[in-house]
Design a protein around this motif. Sequence first.
Motif, PDB file in Angstrom:
ATOM      1  N   ALA A 140       0.859  -1.181   0.000  1.00 34.17           N
ATOM      2  CA  ALA A 140       0.000   0.000   0.000  1.00 34.17           C
ATOM      3  C   ALA A 140       0.894   1.229   0.000  1.00 34.17           C
ATOM      4  N   TYR A 141       0.361   2.319  -0.547  1.00 33.90           N
ATOM      5  CA  TYR A 141       1.175   3.533  -0.652  1.00 33.90           C
ATOM      6  C   TYR A 141       0.251   4.736  -0.768  1.00 33.90           C
ATOM      7  N   GLY A 142       0.705   5.852  -0.221  1.00 32.03           N
ATOM      8  CA  GLY A 142      -0.076   7.077  -0.336  1.00 32.03           C
ATOM      9  C   GLY A 142      -1.105   7.213   0.757  1.00 32.03           C
ATOM     10  N   ASP A 143      -2.100   8.034   0.492  1.00 32.30           N
ATOM     11  CA  ASP A 143      -3.084   8.416   1.500  1.00 32.30           C
ATOM     12  C   ASP A 143      -4.486   7.964   1.154  1.00 32.30           C
ATOM     13  N   ARG A 144      -5.206   7.521   2.183  1.00 35.23           N
ATOM     14  CA  ARG A 144      -6.633   7.292   2.003  1.00 35.23           C
ATOM     15  C   ARG A 144      -7.380   8.622   2.047  1.00 35.23           C
ATOM     16  N   ASP A 145      -6.803   9.585   2.761  1.00 35.09           N
ATOM     17  CA  ASP A 145      -7.354  10.942   2.827  1.00 35.09           C
ATOM     18  C   ASP A 145      -6.166  11.897   2.833  1.00 35.09           C
ATOM     19  N   ARG A 146      -5.861  12.417   1.651  1.00 31.22           N
ATOM     20  CA  ARG A 146      -4.657  13.233   1.505  1.00 31.22           C
ATOM     21  C   ARG A 146      -4.739  14.522   2.311  1.00 31.22           C
ATOM     22  N   GLU A 147      -5.914  15.136   2.294  1.00 34.68           N
ATOM     23  CA  GLU A 147      -6.076  16.424   2.965  1.00 34.68           C
ATOM     24  C   GLU A 147      -5.961  16.295   4.482  1.00 34.68           C
ATOM     25  N   ALA A 148      -6.384  15.160   5.015  1.00 30.35           N
ATOM     26  CA  ALA A 148      -6.289  14.928   6.455  1.00 30.35           C
ATOM     27  C   ALA A 148      -4.971  14.288   6.858  1.00 30.35           C
ATOM     28  N   GLY A 149      -4.145  13.946   5.865  1.00 29.40           N
ATOM     29  CA  GLY A 149      -2.868  13.311   6.159  1.00 29.40           C
ATOM     30  C   GLY A 149      -2.996  11.904   6.688  1.00 29.40           C
ATOM     31  N   LEU A 150      -4.042  11.193   6.269  1.00 26.10           N
ATOM     32  CA  LEU A 150      -4.280   9.827   6.733  1.00 26.10           C
ATOM     33  C   LEU A 150      -3.802   8.833   5.681  1.00 26.10           C
ATOM     34  N   PRO A 151      -2.824   7.995   6.000  1.00 22.95           N
ATOM     35  CA  PRO A 151      -2.277   7.073   5.001  1.00 22.95           C
ATOM     36  C   PRO A 151      -3.191   5.880   4.740  1.00 22.95           C
ATOM     37  N   VAL A 152      -2.971   5.232   3.600  1.00 22.45           N
ATOM     38  CA  VAL A 152      -3.624   3.953   3.334  1.00 22.45           C
ATOM     39  C   VAL A 152      -3.113   2.941   4.354  1.00 22.45           C
ATOM     40  N   GLU A 153      -4.045   2.230   4.991  1.00 19.26           N
ATOM     41  CA  GLU A 153      -3.692   1.220   5.979  1.00 19.26           C
ATOM     42  C   GLU A 153      -4.370  -0.098   5.616  1.00 19.26           C
ATOM     43  N   PRO A 154      -3.964  -1.200   6.231  1.00 19.16           N
ATOM     44  CA  PRO A 154      -4.551  -2.498   5.864  1.00 19.16           C
ATOM     45  C   PRO A 154      -6.068  -2.548   5.955  1.00 19.16           C
ATOM     46  N   ASP A 155      -6.659  -1.789   6.890  1.00 24.35           N
ATOM     47  CA  ASP A 155      -8.110  -1.843   7.053  1.00 24.35           C
ATOM     48  C   ASP A 155      -8.841  -0.679   6.396  1.00 24.35           C
ATOM     49  N   THR A 156      -8.193   0.006   5.463  1.00 22.10           N
ATOM     50  CA  THR A 156      -8.854   1.102   4.747  1.00 22.10           C
ATOM     51  C   THR A 156     -10.111   0.593   4.054  1.00 22.10           C
ATOM     52  N   LEU A 157     -11.172   1.367   4.157  1.00 23.74           N
ATOM     53  CA  LEU A 157     -12.440   1.052   3.498  1.00 23.74           C
ATOM     54  C   LEU A 157     -12.469   1.729   2.129  1.00 23.74           C
ATOM     55  N   TRP A 158     -12.683   0.929   1.099  1.00 26.35           N
ATOM     56  CA  TRP A 158     -12.687   1.417  -0.280  1.00 26.35           C
ATOM     57  C   TRP A 158     -14.086   1.301  -0.872  1.00 26.35           C
ATOM     58  N   ARG A 159     -14.493   2.282  -1.630  1.00 18.87           N
ATOM     59  CA  ARG A 159     -15.727   2.182  -2.410  1.00 18.87           C
ATOM     60  C   ARG A 159     -15.426   1.295  -3.613  1.00 18.87           C
ATOM     61  N   ILE A 160     -16.052   0.137  -3.662  1.00 18.54           N
ATOM     62  CA  ILE A 160     -15.730  -0.803  -4.740  1.00 18.54           C
ATOM     63  C   ILE A 160     -16.693  -0.688  -5.926  1.00 18.54           C
ATOM     64  N   TYR A 161     -17.748   0.087  -5.796  1.00 19.17           N
ATOM     65  CA  TYR A 161     -18.686   0.337  -6.889  1.00 19.17           C
ATOM     66  C   TYR A 161     -19.030  -0.951  -7.640  1.00 19.17           C
ATOM     67  N   SER A 162     -18.681  -1.050  -8.929  1.00 19.17           N
ATOM     68  CA  SER A 162     -19.160  -2.191  -9.725  1.00 19.17           C
ATOM     69  C   SER A 162     -18.520  -3.524  -9.374  1.00 19.17           C
ATOM     70  N   MET A 163     -17.535  -3.540  -8.495  1.00 23.34           N
ATOM     71  CA  MET A 163     -17.083  -4.821  -7.962  1.00 23.34           C
ATOM     72  C   MET A 163     -18.134  -5.421  -7.032  1.00 23.34           C
ATOM     73  N   THR A 164     -19.231  -4.668  -6.811  1.00 20.08           N
ATOM     74  CA  THR A 164     -20.420  -5.207  -6.152  1.00 20.08           C
ATOM     75  C   THR A 164     -21.140  -6.195  -7.060  1.00 20.08           C
ATOM     76  N   LYS A 165     -21.072  -5.989  -8.361  1.00 22.46           N
ATOM     77  CA  LYS A 165     -21.831  -6.820  -9.306  1.00 22.46           C
ATOM     78  C   LYS A 165     -21.548  -8.314  -9.163  1.00 22.46           C
ATOM     79  N   PRO A 166     -20.290  -8.738  -9.075  1.00 22.11           N
ATOM     80  CA  PRO A 166     -20.061 -10.170  -8.871  1.00 22.11           C
ATOM     81  C   PRO A 166     -20.675 -10.699  -7.574  1.00 22.11           C
ATOM     82  N   VAL A 167     -20.692  -9.880  -6.522  1.00 27.54           N
ATOM     83  CA  VAL A 167     -21.289 -10.308  -5.256  1.00 27.54           C
ATOM     84  C   VAL A 167     -22.791 -10.534  -5.432  1.00 27.54           C
TER      85      VAL A 167
END
Length: 408
Positions: free
Chosen positions: A51-78
């Motif tokens: 992982a690299y970079g920020d999950r929230d750049r403006e807040a200075g919060l880095p990407v972490e193992p438990d970051t929640l991502w909007r997966i949008y159409s990756m919902t379709k297979p589910v």
Amino acid sequence: MKRTVDPAEVGFDPARLNRIDQRFGRYVDSGLLAGWQIVVTRRGEIAHASAYGDRDREAGLPVEPDTLWRIYSMTKPVTSVAAMALWEEGAFQLTDEVSRWIPAFADVRVYDRGSARQPFTVPASEPVRVWHLLTHTAGLTYGFMHTSVVDALYRAAGHEWGAPPGTDLAQACDQWARLPLLYEPGTRWGYSVATDVLGRLVEVVSGRRLDEFVSERILAPLGMTDTRWWVDEADADRLAALYVPDPSTGRAVRDDRAGAAARRPPALLSGGGGLISTAADYHRFTQMLLNGGEGDGARILGSRTVRLMTTNQLPGGRDLASLATGGFAETTLDGVGFGLGFGVVENPVPGRTHGSRGEFFWGGAASTAFWVDPAEELTAMLFTQLLPSGTHPVRPQLRQLVYSALID
């Protein structure tokens, strides 16, 4: 997530795998992406996790193992897996007419000619069937396509990037059914709201809300405890912010208006794009698929059902390049078919890419992606946060880098 095996033990060159981080790190360092998370597995073991970079750049919060991502159409297979779990019980046939459960789909009409102000339609010669929903061959579309008169009719009805405020899934399906189809069902391929309609079919057939059914039959058995339809205040700082490219510089610029939807319970449970997840959770889902429907001791689908879902179902066994109606799709078209909820690689050569016949995959609007390659016993996942997907060639580059690292 952490690596669970020495990459060399499962056929990877570690130095070549490290090229992934080098290449993708440049996207963050140049400001084109805010952050990302990548996981590559082989033979059930995690060979690369970074992982690299920020999950929230403006807040200075880095990407972490438990970051929640909007997966949008990756919902379709589910959602497709949820529907096929009901199919395995004999709840419906793939050839059944959708109007049996959603009456508004009786007597649908097809766009023939004319403008958005005066469209001329004709009765459909073929009803919309369940398999049409699973394969995006129903004749439905998305309002954001901007490629046809039917797309314009969707937008005029308030369906572009979402539904009119307060519209629930049942209401949306009735509204879509009243709009003309883009083509005769089963004759073409067009990316669409079909999986949302499929989600409504799951509700009617099961007698449960879509979120309840998905949780009971997929998320809970697989231990996908972080996957949800919205994020409450307790987990708000784990949610990756959304970004869009600046038109003049290409740099990622925060878009809180698009991101706000994930912070409240949705009126419409979108089986086509509503889930939020983590790398660890979606890893469990992809491993279940790679293992023929079983994950962590939980049998979600039968192995033959997974095989059916990941076999090209397009008319005549053709590829998307010959059947697609144009507009956006979360895939390349050449040499790619479509199964019951997944893009399926029929031949990687026409697309000039790495891959294996029978590999299946999909992506999401915020540039996320995954694929499962049964021939190589391999899975790969990319999570990031840039709308729209296709802004940068992150998906084909990840594919190049992963397969180029295989040396066995």
